[in-house]
Write a protein that holds these residues in place. Structure first.
Motif, PDB file in Angstrom:
ATOM      1  N   MET A  82      34.374  27.689  36.600  1.00 43.78           N
ATOM      2  CA  MET A  82      33.540  27.604  35.396  1.00 43.78           C
ATOM      3  C   MET A  82      32.532  28.747  35.306  1.00 43.78           C
ATOM      4  O   MET A  82      32.182  29.184  34.219  1.00 43.78           O
ATOM      5  CB  MET A  82      32.820  26.249  35.348  1.00 43.78           C
ATOM      6  CG  MET A  82      33.760  25.060  35.253  1.00 43.78           C
ATOM      7  SD  MET A  82      34.877  25.137  33.841  1.00 43.78           S
ATOM      8  CE  MET A  82      33.717  24.871  32.518  1.00 43.78           C
ATOM      9  N   GLY A  83      32.094  29.248  36.448  1.00 47.39           N
ATOM     10  CA  GLY A  83      31.140  30.351  36.451  1.00 47.39           C
ATOM     11  C   GLY A  83      31.712  31.622  35.859  1.00 47.39           C
ATOM     12  O   GLY A  83      31.022  32.374  35.169  1.00 47.39           O
ATOM     13  N   PRO A  88      29.745  36.661  31.801  1.00 56.13           N
ATOM     14  CA  PRO A  88      30.564  37.842  31.476  1.00 56.13           C
ATOM     15  C   PRO A  88      30.544  38.913  32.569  1.00 56.13           C
ATOM     16  O   PRO A  88      31.543  39.595  32.783  1.00 56.13           O
ATOM     17  CB  PRO A  88      29.944  38.378  30.176  1.00 56.13           C
ATOM     18  CG  PRO A  88      29.205  37.225  29.594  1.00 56.13           C
ATOM     19  CD  PRO A  88      28.762  36.378  30.753  1.00 56.13           C
ATOM     20  N   LYS A  89      29.438  39.058  33.287  1.00 55.55           N
ATOM     21  CA  LYS A  89      29.361  40.053  34.358  1.00 55.55           C
ATOM     22  C   LYS A  89      30.297  39.678  35.504  1.00 55.55           C
ATOM     23  O   LYS A  89      30.969  40.541  36.071  1.00 55.55           O
ATOM     24  CB  LYS A  89      27.928  40.171  34.884  1.00 55.55           C
ATOM     25  CG  LYS A  89      26.984  40.848  33.937  1.00 55.55           C
ATOM     26  CD  LYS A  89      25.592  40.919  34.521  1.00 55.55           C
ATOM     27  CE  LYS A  89      24.584  41.292  33.459  1.00 55.55           C
ATOM     28  NZ  LYS A  89      23.223  41.092  33.919  1.00 55.55           N
ATOM     29  N   LEU A  90      30.322  38.407  35.847  1.00 58.06           N
ATOM     30  CA  LEU A  90      31.209  37.942  36.916  1.00 58.06           C
ATOM     31  C   LEU A  90      32.667  38.112  36.494  1.00 58.06           C
ATOM     32  O   LEU A  90      33.506  38.557  37.290  1.00 58.06           O
ATOM     33  CB  LEU A  90      30.911  36.483  37.270  1.00 58.06           C
ATOM     34  CG  LEU A  90      31.699  35.896  38.431  1.00 58.06           C
ATOM     35  CD1 LEU A  90      31.460  36.673  39.722  1.00 58.06           C
ATOM     36  CD2 LEU A  90      31.330  34.424  38.618  1.00 58.06           C
ATOM     37  N   LEU A  91      32.971  37.783  35.261  1.00 57.93           N
ATOM     38  CA  LEU A  91      34.327  37.960  34.736  1.00 57.93           C
ATOM     39  C   LEU A  91      34.744  39.428  34.810  1.00 57.93           C
ATOM     40  O   LEU A  91      35.826  39.746  35.297  1.00 57.93           O
ATOM     41  CB  LEU A  91      34.414  37.452  33.298  1.00 57.93           C
ATOM     42  CG  LEU A  91      35.742  37.706  32.578  1.00 57.93           C
ATOM     43  CD1 LEU A  91      36.901  37.013  33.290  1.00 57.93           C
ATOM     44  CD2 LEU A  91      35.645  37.251  31.128  1.00 57.93           C
ATOM     45  N   THR A  96      37.952  43.737  37.212  1.00 56.80           N
ATOM     46  CA  THR A  96      37.964  45.095  37.770  1.00 56.80           C
ATOM     47  C   THR A  96      38.488  45.097  39.201  1.00 56.80           C
ATOM     48  O   THR A  96      39.231  45.996  39.601  1.00 56.80           O
ATOM     49  CB  THR A  96      36.535  45.695  37.728  1.00 56.80           C
ATOM     50  OG1 THR A  96      36.089  45.701  36.373  1.00 56.80           O
ATOM     51  CG2 THR A  96      36.501  47.102  38.285  1.00 56.80           C
ATOM     52  N   GLU A  97      38.118  44.098  39.974  1.00 57.02           N
ATOM     53  CA  GLU A  97      38.511  44.032  41.386  1.00 57.02           C
ATOM     54  C   GLU A  97      39.964  43.595  41.578  1.00 57.02           C
ATOM     55  O   GLU A  97      40.617  44.020  42.523  1.00 57.02           O
ATOM     56  CB  GLU A  97      37.593  43.070  42.151  1.00 57.02           C
ATOM     57  CG  GLU A  97      36.200  43.610  42.374  1.00 57.02           C
ATOM     58  CD  GLU A  97      36.178  44.883  43.192  1.00 57.02           C
ATOM     59  OE1 GLU A  97      36.810  44.919  44.268  1.00 57.02           O
ATOM     60  OE2 GLU A  97      35.533  45.854  42.749  1.00 57.02           O
ATOM     61  N   TYR A  98      40.449  42.747  40.705  1.00 53.05           N
ATOM     62  CA  TYR A  98      41.786  42.168  40.892  1.00 53.05           C
ATOM     63  C   TYR A  98      42.878  43.219  41.131  1.00 53.05           C
ATOM     64  O   TYR A  98      43.645  43.092  42.092  1.00 53.05           O
ATOM     65  CB  TYR A  98      42.138  41.260  39.706  1.00 53.05           C
ATOM     66  CG  TYR A  98      43.415  40.493  39.926  1.00 53.05           C
ATOM     67  CD1 TYR A  98      43.398  39.273  40.592  1.00 53.05           C
ATOM     68  CD2 TYR A  98      44.640  40.997  39.501  1.00 53.05           C
ATOM     69  CE1 TYR A  98      44.572  38.564  40.813  1.00 53.05           C
ATOM     70  CE2 TYR A  98      45.813  40.289  39.721  1.00 53.05           C
ATOM     71  CZ  TYR A  98      45.773  39.085  40.375  1.00 53.05           C
ATOM     72  OH  TYR A  98      46.933  38.397  40.603  1.00 53.05           O
ATOM     73  N   PRO A  99      42.974  44.264  40.316  1.00 57.38           N
ATOM     74  CA  PRO A  99      44.044  45.249  40.542  1.00 57.38           C
ATOM     75  C   PRO A  99      43.926  45.990  41.879  1.00 57.38           C
ATOM     76  O   PRO A  99      44.902  46.532  42.371  1.00 57.38           O
ATOM     77  CB  PRO A  99      43.900  46.232  39.376  1.00 57.38           C
ATOM     78  CG  PRO A  99      43.017  45.582  38.395  1.00 57.38           C
ATOM     79  CD  PRO A  99      42.216  44.550  39.110  1.00 57.38           C
ATOM     80  N   LYS A 100      42.744  46.004  42.463  1.00 59.59           N
ATOM     81  CA  LYS A 100      42.551  46.646  43.762  1.00 59.59           C
ATOM     82  C   LYS A 100      43.152  45.805  44.887  1.00 59.59           C
ATOM     83  O   LYS A 100      43.373  46.303  45.981  1.00 59.59           O
ATOM     84  CB  LYS A 100      41.059  46.862  44.037  1.00 59.59           C
ATOM     85  CG  LYS A 100      40.382  47.781  43.044  1.00 59.59           C
ATOM     86  CD  LYS A 100      38.890  47.838  43.315  1.00 59.59           C
ATOM     87  CE  LYS A 100      38.165  48.613  42.232  1.00 59.59           C
ATOM     88  NZ  LYS A 100      36.708  48.590  42.442  1.00 59.59           N
ATOM     89  N   LEU A 129      34.936  35.834  45.261  1.00 57.33           N
ATOM     90  CA  LEU A 129      34.605  35.225  43.971  1.00 57.33           C
ATOM     91  C   LEU A 129      33.883  33.893  44.166  1.00 57.33           C
ATOM     92  O   LEU A 129      32.852  33.633  43.559  1.00 57.33           O
ATOM     93  CB  LEU A 129      35.875  35.008  43.141  1.00 57.33           C
ATOM     94  CG  LEU A 129      35.710  34.187  41.862  1.00 57.33           C
ATOM     95  CD1 LEU A 129      34.793  34.891  40.865  1.00 57.33           C
ATOM     96  CD2 LEU A 129      37.069  33.896  41.238  1.00 57.33           C
ATOM     97  N   VAL A 130      34.438  33.078  45.020  1.00 56.10           N
ATOM     98  CA  VAL A 130      33.883  31.741  45.265  1.00 56.10           C
ATOM     99  C   VAL A 130      32.461  31.830  45.825  1.00 56.10           C
ATOM    100  O   VAL A 130      31.628  30.969  45.553  1.00 56.10           O
ATOM    101  CB  VAL A 130      34.827  30.966  46.212  1.00 56.10           C
ATOM    102  CG1 VAL A 130      34.190  29.724  46.749  1.00 56.10           C
ATOM    103  CG2 VAL A 130      36.128  30.634  45.499  1.00 56.10           C
ATOM    104  N   SER A 131      32.171  32.877  46.577  1.00 59.04           N
ATOM    105  CA  SER A 131      30.872  32.999  47.243  1.00 59.04           C
ATOM    106  C   SER A 131      29.751  33.486  46.338  1.00 59.04           C
ATOM    107  O   SER A 131      28.591  33.441  46.712  1.00 59.04           O
ATOM    108  CB  SER A 131      30.997  33.970  48.428  1.00 59.04           C
ATOM    109  OG  SER A 131      31.078  35.310  47.974  1.00 59.04           O
TER     110      SER A 131
END
Length: 155
Positions: A82-83, A88-91, A96-100, A129-131
Motif C-alpha cells: 500500500m505504501g 509517488p517517490k517510493l513508486l 527505477t531499481e527494478y530493471p537493475k 522495498l519492504v524495509s
C-alpha cells in the motif's frame, strides 16, 4: 478456502510452498518493527495493529490498518504494498531499481507487484522495498491520503 496462515501455506503445491515461504521470510526479515502478521482477504498480511492505530482501516474500521499482503496466485506470486501506491517517490524508486535487478519487465498494478517467473524474483530488492516504511511513516502517509481524499470530496 484457508482460514489461517498455516492452512494457506499448506494448501500450496510443494514447489510454490518453497518459493512462497521464501517470500514470507524476506518480508518478515526486512519489515520494520511494529507491523503485525495476520491473515486477511485470504492472504498473509502485515498490518499496523489496532493497539498502535486504534482507528483501523477507514473502509472497515474493525480491521487493523493494512500495509502489505503476499499471495500465491494462479500465475505466480503477488506482493501488495500500500505504501508504494500512496507514495509517488517510493513508486519511482522501485520502478527505477527494478530493471537493475531483473531482466523481465515489471508487472505491476497500483499496489500489486506480480512475479510470474518465480525464478526471477529480485529478493534483495523486495527486502529493500519492504524495509523502507515504518508503521509510523505508513500511518502519517495514510492519514494524509485520507485527508486529501476527503477535501477533494468536500467533506
Amino acid at each position: 478456502m484457508a482460514s489461517s496462515i498455516e492452512e494457506y501455506i499448506e494448501s500450496l503445491s510443494e514447489e510454490r510452498k518453497t518459493v512462497f515461504s521464501k517470500l514470507r521470510k524476506v518480508v518478515k526479515t526486512n519489515l520494520p518493527k511494529g507491523f503485525e502478521e495476520t491473515f486477511q482477504y485470504n492472504m498473509i498480511g502485515y498490518v499496523v495493529p489496532k493497539k498502535m492505530y486504534p482507528a483501523g482501516y477507514h473502509v472497515t474500521p474493525e480491521l487493523a490498518l493494512p500495509f502489505l499482503h503476499i499471495a500465491s496466485q494462479k500465475n505466480g506470486l503477488a506482493l501488495y504494498h500500500m505504501g508504494i501506491y500512496a507514495d509517488p517517490k517510493l513508486l519511482k524508486w522501485f520502478q527505477t531499481e527494478y530493471p537493475k535487478h531483473c531482466k523481465t519487465k515489471l508487472d505491476m498494478g497500483k499496489s500489486c507487484i506480480r512475479f510470474k517467473k518465480i525464478e526471477g524474483i529480485p529478493w534483495d530488492l523486495v527486502g529493500e522495498l519492504v524495509s523502507k516504511m515504518s508503521p509510523k511513516d505508513w500511518i502519517a502517509l495514510y492519514e494524509k491520503q485520507i485527508r486529501n481524499t476527503r477535501s477533494k470530496k468536500g467533506e
